[in-house]
Design an enzyme around this catalytic site. Structure first.
Site, PDB file in Angstrom:
ATOM      1  N   SER A  19       0.650  -1.196   0.006  1.00  0.00           N
ATOM      2  CA  SER A  19      -0.040  -0.168   0.055  1.00  0.00           C
ATOM      3  C   SER A  19       0.836   1.351  -0.225  1.00  0.00           C
ATOM      4  CB  SER A  19      -0.768  -0.009   1.171  1.00  0.00           C
ATOM      5  OG  SER A  19      -0.319   0.278   2.393  1.00  0.00           O
ATOM      6  N   ARG A  72      23.562 -14.453   2.305  1.00  0.00           N
ATOM      7  CA  ARG A  72      22.874 -12.935   2.330  1.00  0.00           C
ATOM      8  C   ARG A  72      23.552 -12.120   1.098  1.00  0.00           C
ATOM      9  NH1 ARG A  72      20.590 -11.455   7.841  1.00  0.00           N
ATOM     10  NH2 ARG A  72      21.311  -9.301   7.257  1.00  0.00           N
ATOM     11  N   MET A  97      10.783  -6.821   4.022  1.00  0.00           N
ATOM     12  CA  MET A  97      10.971  -7.626   5.109  1.00  0.00           C
ATOM     13  C   MET A  97      12.461  -8.572   5.308  1.00  0.00           C
ATOM     14  SD  MET A  97       8.334  -6.558   7.000  1.00  0.00           S
ATOM     15  CE  MET A  97       8.181  -7.765   8.195  1.00  0.00           C
ATOM     16  N   ARG A  98      13.431  -7.695   4.906  1.00  0.00           N
ATOM     17  CA  ARG A  98      14.767  -8.141   5.061  1.00  0.00           C
ATOM     18  C   ARG A  98      15.828  -6.923   5.497  1.00  0.00           C
ATOM     19  NH1 ARG A  98      14.169 -13.138   5.086  1.00  0.00           N
ATOM     20  NH2 ARG A  98      16.330 -13.442   4.982  1.00  0.00           N
ATOM     21  N   LEU A 100      18.940  -5.119   5.170  1.00  0.00           N
ATOM     22  CA  LEU A 100      20.013  -5.080   4.073  1.00  0.00           C
ATOM     23  C   LEU A 100      21.224  -4.784   4.735  1.00  0.00           C
ATOM     24  CD1 LEU A 100      18.054  -2.794   1.602  1.00  0.00           C
ATOM     25  CD2 LEU A 100      18.635  -5.303   1.352  1.00  0.00           C
ATOM     26  N   HIS A 116       9.092   3.248   8.483  1.00  0.00           N
ATOM     27  CA  HIS A 116       8.469   2.136   9.689  1.00  0.00           C
ATOM     28  C   HIS A 116       7.604   2.808  10.438  1.00  0.00           C
ATOM     29  CE1 HIS A 116       9.727  -0.307  12.695  1.00  0.00           C
ATOM     30  NE2 HIS A 116       9.404   0.569  13.630  1.00  0.00           N
ATOM     31  N   ALA A 148      20.714   3.272   7.151  1.00  0.00           N
ATOM     32  CA  ALA A 148      21.736   3.061   7.685  1.00  0.00           C
ATOM     33  C   ALA A 148      21.993   1.488   8.096  1.00  0.00           C
ATOM     34  CB  ALA A 148      22.227   3.955   8.887  1.00  0.00           C
ATOM     35  N   GLU A 181       1.355   7.050   6.891  1.00  0.00           N
ATOM     36  CA  GLU A 181       2.565   6.634   6.388  1.00  0.00           C
ATOM     37  C   GLU A 181       2.221   7.087   4.614  1.00  0.00           C
ATOM     38  OE1 GLU A 181       3.775   2.611   6.783  1.00  0.00           O
ATOM     39  OE2 GLU A 181       2.592   2.411   8.637  1.00  0.00           O
TER      40      GLU A 181
HETATM   41  C1  GRF Z   1       3.833  -0.655   6.546  1.00  0.00           C
HETATM   42  O1  GRF Z   1       3.400  -0.525   7.968  1.00  0.00           O
HETATM   43  C2  GRF Z   1       5.558  -0.109   6.891  1.00  0.00           C
HETATM   44  O2  GRF Z   1       5.665   1.082   7.639  1.00  0.00           O
HETATM   45  C3  GRF Z   1       6.097  -1.441   7.413  1.00  0.00           C
HETATM   46  O3  GRF Z   1       5.663  -2.327   6.617  1.00  0.00           O
HETATM   47  C4  GRF Z   1       4.156  -2.012   6.336  1.00  0.00           C
HETATM   48  C5  GRF Z   1       4.209  -2.345   4.856  1.00  0.00           C
HETATM   49  O4  GRF Z   1       2.713  -2.190   4.355  1.00  0.00           O
HETATM   50  N1  GRF Z   1       7.518  -1.231   7.049  1.00  0.00           N
HETATM   51  P1  GRF Z   1       2.415  -2.238   2.754  1.00  0.00           P
HETATM   52  O5  GRF Z   1       2.925  -3.302   2.334  1.00  0.00           O
HETATM   53  O6  GRF Z   1       3.054  -0.619   2.633  1.00  0.00           O
HETATM   54  O7  GRF Z   1       0.851  -1.926   2.594  1.00  0.00           O
END
Ligand code: GRF
Length: 218
Positions: A19, A72, A97-98, A100, A116, A148, A181
């Protein structure tokens, strides 16, 4: 007449629904937006955001971390190669979700942003909304930062704050933060792509002003 600067070419890295990626794509439709989303990369083939990107006419790539097992560096080398074929200026992590490592980060110094779902440096890592509720904070929110080394670390570009309400549930708080966000990521990318963000040590200096930007909502 002022010369129109080229729009920055952006790759968005996702792992799931995407999203935030969609919010960036929608913002970049504005003719005066200084960046274009040219590539979406996922480390999971089943990320729902891939189809969303494809239907918006954006190139997609899948670099599955699972194919590299514990290698990695190998994963990051493949990721880097996939991105470089598209002549990318800026990388936006959006639910990627990794973590770096410096192997990758050193190739893109100060050119990677992350979002975040918490007001960093509070609540790094997962389950931020549940942890915010159990800590009893009165204000929660989201942060866009330059990446970072280390999880959810790096100079803060923009923060958006939301109130924590009485009897909030994790889902209600998550939805309130997600709406923020979707506002702050396009704003942060705009500032970044207009070269208005200078990284000085651990801080971002924006338009010559040090300190994070906090955007309050209702
Ligand atoms: C969001 O809450 C973002 O801040 C976090 O993971 C979520 C991802 O949501 N890092 P989406 O895939 O952007 O909907």
């Amino acid at each position: 007449m002022a010369r129109k600067l080229a729009r920055k070419r952006v790759a968005v890295l996702i792992s799931g629904r995407g999203s935030n990626m969609t919010a960036l794509v929608e913002a970049a439709r504005a003719p005066d937006y200084p960046a274009e989303i040219v590539l979406v990369v996922s480390n999971r083939a089943d990320a729902a955001g891939l189809a969303t990107a494809q239907s918006a006419g954006i190139a997609t790539a899948v670099v599955e971390h699972s194919a590299y097992r514990k290698d990695r560096e190998g994963f990051e080398r493949a990721l880097d190669a996939a991105i470089r074929t598209h002549d990318i200026d800026v990388i936006c992590l959006a639910g990627f979700m990794r973590v770096l490592t410096t192997h990758f980060l050193d190739r893109w110094p100060n050119r990677i942003l992350n979002i975040h779902p918490a007001l960093l440096p509070s609540f790094k890592g997962l389950d931020t909304h549940a942890r915010a509720l159990s800590a009893g904070v009165k204000i929660h929110g989201a942060t866009v930062h330059v990446v970072a080394p280390g999880m959810d670390s790096g100079p803060i570009v923009v923060q958006g704050a939301v109130p924590v309400r009485d009897n909030d549930t994790e889902d209600a708080l998550a939805a309130r933060v997600l709406a923020v966000e979707h506002k702050i990521y396009p704003l942060a990318l705009r500032l970044f792509a207009e070269d208005r963000v200078e990284v000085v040590g651990d801080h971002c200096v924006i338009d010559g002003v040090t300190g994070p930007r906090i955007i309050p909502f209702d």
